[in-house]
Design a protein around this motif. Structure first.
Motif, PDB file in Angstrom:
ATOM      1  N   UNK A   1       0.827  -1.215   0.000  1.00  0.00           N
ATOM      2  CA  UNK A   1       0.000   0.000   0.000  1.00  0.00           C
ATOM      3  C   UNK A   1       0.859   1.261   0.000  1.00  0.00           C
ATOM      4  N   UNK A   2       1.989   1.231   0.683  1.00  0.00           N
ATOM      5  CA  UNK A   2       2.882   2.394   0.695  1.00  0.00           C
ATOM      6  C   UNK A   2       3.322   2.738  -0.726  1.00  0.00           C
ATOM      7  N   UNK A   3       3.705   1.713  -1.494  1.00  0.00           N
ATOM      8  CA  UNK A   3       4.140   1.944  -2.875  1.00  0.00           C
ATOM      9  C   UNK A   3       2.971   2.404  -3.738  1.00  0.00           C
ATOM     10  N   UNK A   4       1.816   1.765  -3.574  1.00  0.00           N
ATOM     11  CA  UNK A   4       0.626   2.144  -4.347  1.00  0.00           C
ATOM     12  C   UNK A   4       0.228   3.591  -4.054  1.00  0.00           C
ATOM     13  N   UNK A   5       0.260   3.974  -2.785  1.00  0.00           N
ATOM     14  CA  UNK A   5      -0.106   5.348  -2.414  1.00  0.00           C
ATOM     15  C   UNK A   5       0.856   6.364  -3.018  1.00  0.00           C
ATOM     16  N   UNK A   6       2.135   6.020  -3.065  1.00  0.00           N
ATOM     17  CA  UNK A   6       3.121   6.927  -3.667  1.00  0.00           C
ATOM     18  C   UNK A   6       2.841   7.114  -5.159  1.00  0.00           C
ATOM     19  N   UNK A   7       2.515   6.021  -5.843  1.00  0.00           N
ATOM     20  CA  UNK A   7       2.198   6.111  -7.270  1.00  0.00           C
ATOM     21  C   UNK A   7       0.898   6.887  -7.472  1.00  0.00           C
ATOM     22  N   UNK A   8      -0.071   6.652  -6.591  1.00  0.00           N
ATOM     23  CA  UNK A   8      -1.352   7.359  -6.681  1.00  0.00           C
ATOM     24  C   UNK A   8      -1.143   8.872  -6.577  1.00  0.00           C
ATOM     25  N   UNK A   9      -0.315   9.283  -5.627  1.00  0.00           N
ATOM     26  CA  UNK A   9      -0.037  10.717  -5.471  1.00  0.00           C
ATOM     27  C   UNK A   9       0.642  11.277  -6.717  1.00  0.00           C
ATOM     28  N   UNK A  10       1.469  10.463  -7.310  1.00  0.00           N
ATOM     29  CA  UNK A  10       2.226  10.900  -8.490  1.00  0.00           C
ATOM     30  C   UNK A  10       1.322  11.071  -9.716  1.00  0.00           C
ATOM     31  N   UNK A  11       0.338  10.178  -9.849  1.00  0.00           N
ATOM     32  CA  UNK A  11      -0.435  10.131 -11.094  1.00  0.00           C
ATOM     33  C   UNK A  11      -1.836  10.729 -11.016  1.00  0.00           C
ATOM     34  N   UNK A  12      -2.484  10.632  -9.846  1.00  0.00           N
ATOM     35  CA  UNK A  12      -3.935  10.861  -9.792  1.00  0.00           C
ATOM     36  C   UNK A  12      -4.360  12.246 -10.266  1.00  0.00           C
ATOM     37  N   UNK A  13      -3.757  13.280  -9.736  1.00  0.00           N
ATOM     38  CA  UNK A  13      -4.202  14.636 -10.070  1.00  0.00           C
ATOM     39  C   UNK A  13      -4.080  14.928 -11.560  1.00  0.00           C
ATOM     40  N   UNK A  14      -2.947  14.578 -12.144  1.00  0.00           N
ATOM     41  CA  UNK A  14      -2.742  14.857 -13.567  1.00  0.00           C
ATOM     42  C   UNK A  14      -3.647  14.007 -14.453  1.00  0.00           C
ATOM     43  N   UNK A  15      -3.867  12.746 -14.060  1.00  0.00           N
ATOM     44  CA  UNK A  15      -4.753  11.889 -14.846  1.00  0.00           C
ATOM     45  C   UNK A  15      -6.179  12.409 -14.825  1.00  0.00           C
ATOM     46  N   UNK A  16      -6.656  12.791 -13.646  1.00  0.00           N
ATOM     47  CA  UNK A  16      -8.017  13.330 -13.535  1.00  0.00           C
ATOM     48  C   UNK A  16      -8.163  14.607 -14.350  1.00  0.00           C
ATOM     49  N   UNK A  17      -7.165  15.467 -14.239  1.00  0.00           N
ATOM     50  CA  UNK A  17      -7.216  16.744 -14.966  1.00  0.00           C
ATOM     51  C   UNK A  17      -7.228  16.495 -16.471  1.00  0.00           C
ATOM     52  N   UNK A  18      -6.437  15.532 -16.915  1.00  0.00           N
ATOM     53  CA  UNK A  18      -6.358  15.238 -18.348  1.00  0.00           C
ATOM     54  C   UNK A  18      -7.681  14.702 -18.883  1.00  0.00           C
ATOM     55  N   UNK A  19      -8.280  13.775 -18.142  1.00  0.00           N
ATOM     56  CA  UNK A  19      -9.537  13.172 -18.594  1.00  0.00           C
ATOM     57  C   UNK A  19     -10.670  14.182 -18.572  1.00  0.00           C
ATOM     58  N   UNK A  20     -10.847  14.885 -17.464  1.00  0.00           N
ATOM     59  CA  UNK A  20     -11.948  15.850 -17.376  1.00  0.00           C
ATOM     60  C   UNK A  20     -11.746  16.984 -18.373  1.00  0.00           C
ATOM     61  N   UNK A  21     -10.484  17.374 -18.568  1.00  0.00           N
ATOM     62  CA  UNK A  21     -10.213  18.440 -19.529  1.00  0.00           C
ATOM     63  C   UNK A  21     -10.580  18.036 -20.936  1.00  0.00           C
ATOM     64  N   UNK A  22     -10.286  16.782 -21.290  1.00  0.00           N
ATOM     65  CA  UNK A  22     -10.598  16.297 -22.639  1.00  0.00           C
ATOM     66  C   UNK A  22     -12.092  16.116 -22.834  1.00  0.00           C
ATOM     67  N   UNK A  23     -12.805  15.695 -21.788  1.00  0.00           N
ATOM     68  CA  UNK A  23     -14.235  15.424 -21.904  1.00  0.00           C
ATOM     69  C   UNK A  23     -15.105  16.672 -21.853  1.00  0.00           C
ATOM     70  N   UNK A  24     -14.643  17.688 -21.155  1.00  0.00           N
ATOM     71  CA  UNK A  24     -15.514  18.823 -20.850  1.00  0.00           C
ATOM     72  C   UNK A  24     -15.465  19.978 -21.833  1.00  0.00           C
ATOM     73  N   UNK A  25     -14.625  19.901 -22.845  1.00  0.00           N
ATOM     74  CA  UNK A  25     -14.537  21.009 -23.790  1.00  0.00           C
ATOM     75  C   UNK A  25     -15.656  20.900 -24.830  1.00  0.00           C
ATOM     76  N   UNK A  26     -16.869  21.093 -24.353  1.00  0.00           N
ATOM     77  CA  UNK A  26     -18.041  21.009 -25.219  1.00  0.00           C
ATOM     78  C   UNK A  26     -18.833  22.301 -25.122  1.00  0.00           C
TER      79      UNK A  26
END
Length: 384
Positions: free
Chosen positions: A135-160
């Motif tokens: 879990x320690x390793x998973x949490x570190x990866x989550x912190x690294x990826x989550x914000x940018x991944x969410x921003x990328x997906x919502x940004x791509x979907x919401x430009x309507x």
């Protein structure tokens, strides 16, 4: 080791059996480092010892103390190498079988991969400590990826087109501020908006389907770990219908485990065994409802043990039907991956992007896939 004298540094590197530096005067700190290294790299004292000496090496010290020493005196990347060598060269799987020892292990991708491979052998008393390390390793990866991944997906979907429906999470702040800047209040130093602008979206509906098809080969361990976190992030996003599939010669749908907890998914993976990519892709095709709103990501080194022609035919069918097909030869921070070059070339000839990807490029990759941007630009060197 930055403060170590050159002569002493070479003594530590070459070990106690070298005569060239036998007069090196090691400090107390360097002596502890030397003992820690000798336990792994000198002599044949361990079960799988392959060291330089002929039986003169130090016997393995108290594991907890040894782990503490290497984490105290060596940088993190070196600690990871030493830990891995302790298991490989000395057969010290007991590093992972005792809670009091396991808690001293440095959490890293290598250790997680080892725990995944040995999960059936881990005693009950150590399972919770093993999960904490993962879990320690998973949490570190989550912190690294989550914000940018969410921003990328919502940004791509919401430009309507913009919608008058009020939804705070869907506010287009850039347009709202631009349109209301004239209402800036000097006294309160705030913008008092007359109107908010929103992106048009329905959170109750899944806009896109994302299918992760993950090779369980032992060589894909790092990719599996990153993929589990990526799948967990996607599964938590209302706009995405996410499926996570893992395969060797059999196909396992890990979607529910990944949705609940990526750690559970990792312990559900069975590393090693044969490979039938064609069989897994066949299963994934049944998950596709709207091809033009589906991203299919195959994460594999492409060493196919199944029907190659069948695999190519299925991938081509997906691609021709409008599915955004991506083949990741590796999802890792490591160097150039080992993969079936010929099969990669054949996939690339179908017009399907085929390349290795570092985790940090994932957000951009997913955003481009949703927006329909050509993914060939992600290939550092095109597969010809």
């Amino acid at each position: 080791m930055n403060e170590t004298k050159p002569q002493n540094r070479w003594r530590l590197i070459l070990g106690e059996d070298t005569k060239s530096f036998e007069k090196a005067n090691l400090s107390e700190k360097e002596t502890i480092m030397d003992l820690a290294l000798s336990a792994i790299y000198n002599g044949n004292s361990g079960e799988k010892g392959t060291g330089k000496g002929a039986g003169k090496g130090a016997s393995m010290p108290n594991l907890a103390k040894w782990l503490t020493d290497i984490r105290t005196f060596f940088p993190p990347d070196v600690v990871s190498v030493i830990q891995a060598d302790a298991i490989e060269k000395k057969g010290l799987t007991k590093l992972l079988f005792e809670p009091e020892t396991l808690k001293h292990v440095k959490p890293d991708l290598s250790m997680v991969a080892t725990l995944m491979a040995l999960k059936g052998q881990i005693p009950e008393k150590s399972k919770e400590t093993a999960r904490e390390l993962v879990r320690t390793v998973v949490d570190e990866i989550m912190k690294r990826l989550e914000q940018d991944l969410r921003r990328a997906v919502t940004g791509a979907l919401n430009k309507k087109e913009h919608s008058p429906i009020s939804n705070a999470s869907a506010i287009d702040w850039k347009r709202t501020i631009a349109r209301n800047i004239k209402n800036y209040d000097l006294a309160s130093k705030r913008i008092v908006p007359e109107k908010f602008y929103f992106y048009e979206r329905n959170q109750r509906q899944k806009s896109w389907t994302v299918i992760l098809d993950i090779d369980q080969s032992g060589s894909m361990a790092d990719s599996i770990i990153y993929s589990s976190v990526m799948g967990s992030i996607f599964a938590s996003m209302p706009a995405l219908e996410t499926h996570v599939v893992a395969f060797d010669t059999e196909v396992t749908d890990l979607t529910e485990l990944c949705r609940a907890d990526p750690v559970d998914m990792l312990f559900g993976v069975q590393l090693g065994g044969g490979t039938d990519i064609n069989k897994s892709v066949s299963y994934c095709q049944t998950l596709i409802e709207d091809p033009k709103k589906t991203i299919f990501i195959l994460i594999s080194d492409l060493y196919e043990g199944g029907v190659r022609k069948g695999l190519l035919r299925r991938l081509n069918e997906m691609h021709e039907n409008g599915v955004k097909v991506i083949t990741l030869l590796a999802l890792s921070d490591q160097g150039k991956p080992d993969y079936d070059v010929q099969l990669a070339k054949e996939i690339a000839k179908l017009g399907i992007a085929c390349f290795a990807c570092t985790p940090d490029r994932l957000p951009e990759l997913v955003e481009c896939a949703i927006k329909g941007i050509d993914l060939k630009r992600f290939e550092e060197k095109k597969v010809k």
